[in-house]
Enzyme design. Structure first.
Site, PDB file in Angstrom:
ATOM      1  N   GLU A  22       0.848  -1.200   0.000  1.00 20.78           N
ATOM      2  CA  GLU A  22       0.000   0.000   0.000  1.00 20.78           C
ATOM      3  C   GLU A  22       0.880   1.245   0.000  1.00 20.78           C
ATOM      4  O   GLU A  22       1.791   1.369   0.822  1.00 20.78           O
ATOM      5  CB  GLU A  22      -0.922  -0.034   1.242  1.00 20.78           C
ATOM      6  CG  GLU A  22      -1.608   1.258   1.599  1.00 20.78           C
ATOM      7  CD  GLU A  22      -2.531   1.802   0.509  1.00 20.78           C
ATOM      8  OE1 GLU A  22      -3.351   1.042  -0.027  1.00 20.78           O
ATOM      9  OE2 GLU A  22      -2.412   3.005   0.191  1.00 20.78           O
ATOM     10  N   HIS A  44     -32.556  -9.094  22.854  1.00 15.88           N
ATOM     11  CA  HIS A  44     -31.392  -9.707  23.493  1.00 15.88           C
ATOM     12  C   HIS A  44     -31.457 -11.219  23.315  1.00 15.88           C
ATOM     13  O   HIS A  44     -32.538 -11.791  23.483  1.00 15.88           O
ATOM     14  CB  HIS A  44     -31.373  -9.377  24.980  1.00 15.88           C
ATOM     15  CG  HIS A  44     -30.281 -10.089  25.717  1.00 15.88           C
ATOM     16  ND1 HIS A  44     -28.954  -9.695  25.646  1.00 15.88           N
ATOM     17  CD2 HIS A  44     -30.311 -11.193  26.528  1.00 15.88           C
ATOM     18  CE1 HIS A  44     -28.225 -10.522  26.383  1.00 15.88           C
ATOM     19  NE2 HIS A  44     -29.020 -11.433  26.932  1.00 15.88           N
TER      20      HIS A  44
HETATM   21  P1  NAD Z   1      -9.607   1.935  -3.233  1.00 20.49           P
HETATM   22  O1  NAD Z   1      -9.575   3.374  -3.488  1.00 20.49           O
HETATM   23  O2  NAD Z   1     -10.532   1.397  -2.217  1.00 20.49           O
HETATM   24  O3  NAD Z   1      -8.157   1.432  -2.802  1.00 20.49           O
HETATM   25  C1  NAD Z   1      -7.043   1.620  -3.588  1.00 20.49           C
HETATM   26  C2  NAD Z   1      -5.830   1.612  -2.684  1.00 20.49           C
HETATM   27  O4  NAD Z   1      -4.690   1.592  -3.496  1.00 20.49           O
HETATM   28  C3  NAD Z   1      -5.745   2.853  -1.810  1.00 20.49           C
HETATM   29  O5  NAD Z   1      -5.498   2.477  -0.484  1.00 20.49           O
HETATM   30  C4  NAD Z   1      -4.581   3.621  -2.407  1.00 20.49           C
HETATM   31  O6  NAD Z   1      -3.862   4.375  -1.455  1.00 20.49           O
HETATM   32  C5  NAD Z   1      -3.736   2.498  -2.976  1.00 20.49           C
HETATM   33  N1  NAD Z   1      -2.872   2.874  -4.077  1.00 20.49           N
HETATM   34  C6  NAD Z   1      -3.107   3.741  -5.088  1.00 20.49           C
HETATM   35  N2  NAD Z   1      -2.060   3.765  -5.934  1.00 20.49           N
HETATM   36  C7  NAD Z   1      -1.146   2.880  -5.453  1.00 20.49           C
HETATM   37  C8  NAD Z   1       0.143   2.452  -5.889  1.00 20.49           C
HETATM   38  N3  NAD Z   1       0.690   2.922  -7.021  1.00 20.49           N
HETATM   39  N4  NAD Z   1       0.803   1.534  -5.152  1.00 20.49           N
HETATM   40  C9  NAD Z   1       0.243   1.038  -4.012  1.00 20.49           C
HETATM   41  N5  NAD Z   1      -0.965   1.425  -3.552  1.00 20.49           N
HETATM   42  C10 NAD Z   1      -1.652   2.323  -4.272  1.00 20.49           C
HETATM   43  O7  NAD Z   1      -9.822   1.260  -4.670  1.00 20.49           O
HETATM   44  P2  NAD Z   1     -10.095  -0.246  -5.062  1.00 20.49           P
HETATM   45  O8  NAD Z   1      -9.830  -1.153  -3.933  1.00 20.49           O
HETATM   46  O9  NAD Z   1      -9.390  -0.446  -6.347  1.00 20.49           O
HETATM   47  O10 NAD Z   1     -11.637  -0.237  -5.353  1.00 20.49           O
HETATM   48  C11 NAD Z   1     -12.169   0.677  -6.323  1.00 20.49           C
HETATM   49  C12 NAD Z   1     -13.515   1.163  -5.911  1.00 20.49           C
HETATM   50  O11 NAD Z   1     -14.479   0.128  -6.054  1.00 20.49           O
HETATM   51  C13 NAD Z   1     -13.563   1.559  -4.455  1.00 20.49           C
HETATM   52  O12 NAD Z   1     -13.237   2.909  -4.320  1.00 20.49           O
HETATM   53  C14 NAD Z   1     -14.985   1.321  -4.087  1.00 20.49           C
HETATM   54  O13 NAD Z   1     -15.701   2.499  -4.296  1.00 20.49           O
HETATM   55  C15 NAD Z   1     -15.458   0.256  -5.050  1.00 20.49           C
HETATM   56  N6  NAD Z   1     -15.587  -1.012  -4.318  1.00 20.49           N
HETATM   57  C16 NAD Z   1     -16.468  -1.087  -3.300  1.00 20.49           C
HETATM   58  C17 NAD Z   1     -16.600  -2.260  -2.577  1.00 20.49           C
HETATM   59  C18 NAD Z   1     -17.546  -2.305  -1.441  1.00 20.49           C
HETATM   60  O14 NAD Z   1     -18.361  -1.404  -1.312  1.00 20.49           O
HETATM   61  N7  NAD Z   1     -17.490  -3.328  -0.595  1.00 20.49           N
HETATM   62  C19 NAD Z   1     -15.835  -3.366  -2.904  1.00 20.49           C
HETATM   63  C20 NAD Z   1     -14.941  -3.261  -3.950  1.00 20.49           C
HETATM   64  C21 NAD Z   1     -14.834  -2.078  -4.667  1.00 20.49           C
END
Ligand code: NAD
Ligand code: FAD
Length: 484
Positions: A211, A456
């Site tokens: 990350e 409960h």
């Molecule tokens: P995310 O934004 O949740 O997470 C991406 C992560 O990657 C972040 O923590 C970011 O800091 C990190 N990151 C970015 N560039 C990077 C790099 N070059 N090297 C290392 N880390 C890096 O995005 P996601 O997990 O790809 O999901 C995309 C979107 O899909 C989410 O924003 C969400 O809205 C949606 N999603 C929702 C759910 C849910 O509601 N349960 C589940 C899956 C996806």
């Protein structure tokens, strides 16, 4: 040939298909255009959510959790199961069956509501005209009083780890592994990284999440984020913060492909890891490729989203945009609410979406869920607030179920006691946070929740106790002094 509709929706994900159904319910002659093809090459509705998002990922999360539970945690209940096995192709086939069933459901709803379902590609032209090209390549110009753009989003790619669809995959590829990778790398410890990392980790992969940020789940309340990191770490997810990936190379060793990933850690030191599969999940971007003619009049913002106001109107009269392709969280339910709002506005009603109360869930085990403001946001805004927390360890139902990890954190306005946010990691957090979302929608105070009778024993008693803790009078735990 010209076909005229009251409403044309482009895209049938949870934003578009909901908009189409609601518009048709309101008596509007509605068509929905969708370009997705299923594995057999047939047109299919449902978008990212149904095909490669919410539904398939939850199907795999459920299967992998059942396996993990049977293997690792039923022993504490005195249940011994021998020779537990997981058949990955069967798991993937079940996931595909779930997807097919849910997509069939949308087709049925379209028929029942008399939505005209058009399979092919839509492009917005000037003057609310839409060029429609079906899957055989035949073109038609359609016209509508109103056009709703709901073209969704697509994964972000990074040059240091180009997707090859085999060893290096995006979230879609990670839903299709046909064997359990021994060593699984994940770039991005966000929602997808944690959910899909959990799936394969439970089945036996050794998972390393790299990350870039120095804080875990930066958008979440940090009390809950820290607690979640501890819990997920104990489950074996190796989450490494402040790691900048600098390169990746797919190599072949003993006839098998693997990927060598290089990165710099928080101290600036070079690191190297070798994985059998690498998932790149660093966010999603709005998808507008081929959607807009140059003279469509629809403008994009600086992030590439379609520019809309609070009511989802674009810069072109009679053209609306909803869901992942516009600003705001990329969540299925957010897009669906926008779809309902736009359909009703077209029909002359005046609804709005309450963007302050959009629940957000990460489907790890236990689940991580949130609604409203985090303590960090309130601090930054200079708001006065009170906090109540309550651990699941003091909840009888949670202990009985062996699900006592995590906590509820409730935040209320210091003057009015109105609930400003609720953040949970723990059993059934997704459903518990929804209870608070309903309370918030009705302007409830923490005291209102504290005065409500809860059954409960239930997990939801943790919500009531956290609400009581806001006022310093939780029953099943010594109370700390009120604090900011
Ligand atoms: P995310 O934004 O949740 O997470 C991406 C992560 O990657 C972040 O923590 C970011 O800091 C990190 N990151 C970015 N560039 C990077 C790099 N070059 N090297 C290392 N880390 C890096 O995005 P996601 O997990 O790809 O999901 C995309 C979107 O899909 C989410 O924003 C969400 O809205 C949606 N999603 C929702 C759910 C849910 O509601 N349960 C589940 C899956 C996806
Ligand atoms: P999409 O679902 O992306 O649908 C857009 C549709 O438009 C697509 O079908 C596309 O083919 C079509 N389209 C695009 N351009 C055209 C065109 N020119 N002509 C015709 N059709 C076109 N969200 C949650 O809330 N909960 C979750 O648990 C969750 N889990 C997820 C798990 C994963 C692995 C992923 C990737 C996402 C997840 N999401 C989750 C996010 C969720 O899937 C999206 O927020 C949601 O699908 C967005 O809906 P949408 O209708 O805006 O767009």
């Amino acid at each position: 040939m010209t076909d005229k509709f009251d409403v044309i929706v482009i895209g049938s994900g949870p934003a578009g298909y909901v908009a189409a159904i609601r518009a048709a319910q309101l008596g509007l002659n509605t068509a929905c255009i969708e370009k997705w093809k299923d594995k057999e090459g047939k047109g299919v509705n449902g978008g990212t959510c149904l095909q490669v998002g919410c539904i398939p990922s939850k199907a795999l999360l459920d299967t992998s959790y059942k396996y993990h539970e049977a293997k690792e945690s039923l022993g504490s209940h005195g249940i011994g199961i021998k020779n537990i096995d997981i058949n990955v192709p069967d798991m993937i086939a079940r996931k595909d069956k779930v997807v097919k069933q849910m997509c069939g459901g949308i087709a049925g709803l379209f028929t029942a509501n008399k939505v005209t379902s058009l399979y092919g590609t839509g492009k917005l032209l000037a003057g609310r005209k839409v060029q429609f090209v079906d899957h055989k390549g035949e073109e038609k110009i359609l016209e509508a009083e109103n056009v709703i753009l709901a073209s969704g989003s697509t994964p972000v790619n990074i040059p240091v780890a180009p997707i090859d669809g085999d060893v290096i995959v995006d979230s879609t590829g990670a839903l299709e592994f046909h064997e359990i990778p021994e060593r699984l790398g994940v770039i991005g410890a966000g929602v997808i990284g944690l959910e899909l990392g959990s799936v394969w980790g439970r089945l036996g992969s050794k998972v390393v999440c790299l990350e870039a940020m120095d804080s875990f789940l930066a958008m979440m309340d940090q009390t809950i984020a820290k607690e979640s990191k501890k819990i997920l770490g104990k489950q074996g997810l190796d989450i490494r913060l402040s790691c900048r990936v600098t390169g990746s190379e797919v190599v072949e060793k003993k006839g098998k492909k693997e990927v060598v990933v290089t990165y710099t850690d928080q101290d600036g030191k070079e690191g190297k890891e070798t994985f059998d599969k690498l998932i790149v999940c660093v966010g999603r971007r709005p998808f507008t490729d081929g959607l807009l003619a140059e003279d469509s009049g629809v403008k994009l913002d600086e992030r590439g989203s379609i520019y809309v106001n609070d009511l989802c109107s674009t810069s072109a009269p009679g053209v609306w945009a909803i869901g992942d392709v516009v600003r705001g969280p990329m969540l299925a339910h957010k897009g669906s609410e926008e779809g309902v709002m736009v359909a009703e506005r077209i029909a002359g009603q005046k609804p709005v979406v309450n963007y302050d109360i959009i629940p957000n869930v990460i489907y790890t085990h236990p689940e991580i869920a949130a609604v409203g403001k985090t303590e960090e946001q309130l601090k930054a805004d200079g708001e006065e607030y009170n906090v109540g927390t309550f651990p699941f360890l003091a909840i009888g139902r949670a202990v009985a179920a062996d699900e006592a990890e995590g906590m509820v954190k409730m935040i209320a306005d210091a003057k009015t006691d109105r609930i400003l946010g609720c953040h949970i990691v723990g059993p059934s957090a997704a459903d518990l946070v929804q209870q608070v979302a309903i309370a918030m929608e009705f302007g409830s105070t923490a005291e209102d929740i504290g005065m409500t009778v809860f059954g409960h024993p239930t997990f939801s008693e943790a919500v009531k106790e956290a609400a009581l803790a806001v006022g310093g009078h939780a029953i099943h735990m010594p109370n700390r002094k009120k604090r900011r």
